[in-house]
Design an enzyme around this catalytic site. Structure first.
Site, short mmCIF file in Angstrom:
data_model
loop_
_atom_site.label_atom_id
_atom_site.label_comp_id
_atom_site.label_asym_id
_atom_site.label_seq_id
_atom_site.Cartn_x
_atom_site.Cartn_y
_atom_site.Cartn_z
N SER A 1 3.40 5.68 -3.21
CA SER A 1 4.61 6.39 -3.62
C SER A 1 4.70 6.50 -5.13
CB SER A 1 5.84 5.65 -3.09
OG SER A 1 5.86 5.57 -1.70
N GLY B 1 0.82 -1.22 0.00
CA GLY B 1 0.00 0.00 0.00
C GLY B 1 0.85 1.26 0.00
N ASP B 2 1.93 1.25 0.76
CA ASP B 2 2.82 2.40 0.81
C ASP B 2 3.52 2.63 -0.53
OD1 ASP B 2 2.89 3.40 3.70
OD2 ASP B 2 3.25 1.27 3.99
N THR B 3 4.06 1.56 -1.10
CA THR B 3 4.82 1.74 -2.33
C THR B 3 3.91 2.06 -3.52
OG1 THR B 3 4.87 -0.69 -2.50
CG2 THR B 3 6.82 0.38 -1.65
#
Length: 400
Positions: free
Chosen positions: A177, A172-174
């Site tokens: 990003s 989810g973070d990447t």
């Protein structure tokens, strides 16, 4: 391959990174890989918590060596007004500001976009947060795992009837990003035309939701709620993982002509010629039989035997790679996807290469991940601070 001094297509752009851990820093790392100058602001003392996440070597996480390459570090206390003033000086000279604080944090410091862009009209601000800068959930804390759940991904992860599983990384973070980097590049093109910057607002759950393919339209059109299906690809057949005598393989035989070649290769020419299996619709209706035939064949053979036979038949097939498999695979090294990096602590470590590959202006690793505050003095000197000023800032613990 070791570090390089190639400038890259984003050379000349200045990025200030505020925030920590994964989502914001991964975006800044990607910009740095393609030549941007990245100044990372960290709190004095401990720095970004990622420095101590997962496996530690010589006092620092090896993850840090990837996430913070091509960056400079200034240790600056943003909780103090004078620290915020120094940050604003850096932002005044920047092309891009990357932050992943909870919404409202920068506003509380008097660093809202209107104020910052008044001094720097071309500033592009990338804001990554759990739920976005607006909406009823904006003030809720949000991590990548929550974004994966709200975006619909977690529900599909794992085996039917069992607790959903994570994919093993902070996807989810990447994803957030990478969507942020897309936004930055689009904003740079707009600034090239108009001279004006803008804000890119990326919510973790929205980035996940954006890659969920037909999830929503299937519900809208048919009331269909897609369910977890393990390693299979629902509605597209055959595409699954199959057991061998010494492991598993992934086989994608879902093209009509590919399916025929697959069935001939596994000694089932009868299935290759069946009219009810000639199209994907028919194969989906008979998926238990199709998967059973493939699984019966693979279960009597080693992974290498399956790879050899199906590759010769031009059927997409692959082993399930571990870190060891990746490190030993010649294709990764042939494409510079495994780089050897000299760390600031004096040892060498292999790290992932740069994606995507640009033919004319490729990215590069120009500097190793910094020690905490390693570049504080030179950054302050570039802002016009004297040695006495810097010493006084250290005494007051504004910088480290």
């Amino acid at each position: 391959m070791t570090t390089s001094h190639t400038s890259g297509p984003l050379s000349g752009l200045k990025v200030v990174e505020m925030g920590q851990l994964i989502a914001g820093p991964f975006a800044a790392k990607t910009l740095g890989d393609f030549g941007a100058e990245v100044i990372k602001i960290e709190p004095p003392g401990k720095g970004d918590p990622l420095r101590q996440w997962r496996l530690i070597k010589d006092g620092t996480s090896v993850w840090w060596q990837v996430q913070s390459r091509n960056k400079q570090s200034i240790a600056l206390d943003l909780r103090q007004a004078e620290g915020q003033a120094i940050a604003r000086e850096l932002i005044d000279q920047a092309d891009i500001l990357v932050e992943n604080f909870r919404p409202g944090t920068l506003e509380n410091w008097g660093m809202d976009y209107d104020s910052l862009s008044a001094a720097n009209p071309g500033l592009i601000m990338l804001r990554v947060s759990g739920y976005g800068q607006t909406g009823p959930y904006r003030d809720k804390p949000g991590f990548g795992v929550v974004g994966e759940a709200m975006g619909g991904l977690r529900h599909l992860s794992g085996e039917p009837g069992r607790v959903p599983v994570r994919c093993g990384i902070s996807i989810g973070d990447t994803l957030a990003s990478l969507h942020g980097v897309i936004g930055v590049l689009a904003a740079l093109q707009h600034r090239h035309v108009s001279g004006k910057g803008q804000v890119i607002d990326v919510a973790l759950h929205e980035a996940v939701f954006n890659v969920m393919e037909s999830l929503l339209p299937e519900y809208s059109a048919f009331g269909e709620v897609r369910q977890p299906a393990g390693s299979a690809l629902p509605g597209i057949a055959p595409s699954n993982a199959y057991r061998c005598t010494d492991g598993q393989v992934l086989v994608a035989g879902n093209g009509d002509s590919i399916f025929k070649r697959l069935m001939v290769a596994i000694d089932r020419p009868d299935m290759a010629e069946r009219e009810d299996l000639a199209t994907n619709t028919g194969r989906v209706a008979n998926i238990v039989e199709v998967d059973g035939a493939i699984g019966e064949w693979t279960s009597a053979r080693t992974v290498d035997e399956v790879l050899q036979v199906l590759s010769a038949a031009e059927v997409p097939v692959g082993r399930i790679y571990t870190a060891k498999d990746i490190a030993e695979d010649p294709h990764y090294r042939a494409r510079d996807m495994i780089l050897t990096q000299q760390t600031r602590d004096g040892y060498e470590v292999e790290v992932p290469g740069i994606v995507p590959k640009l033919s004319g202006t490729p990215g590069s690793v120009r500097r190793a991940a910094p020690h905490l505050g390693e570049n504080t003095d030179e950054i302050l000197r570039a802002l016009g601070r004297s040695e006495d000023d810097i010493a006084q800032l250290r005494e007051r613990k504004l910088v480290g």
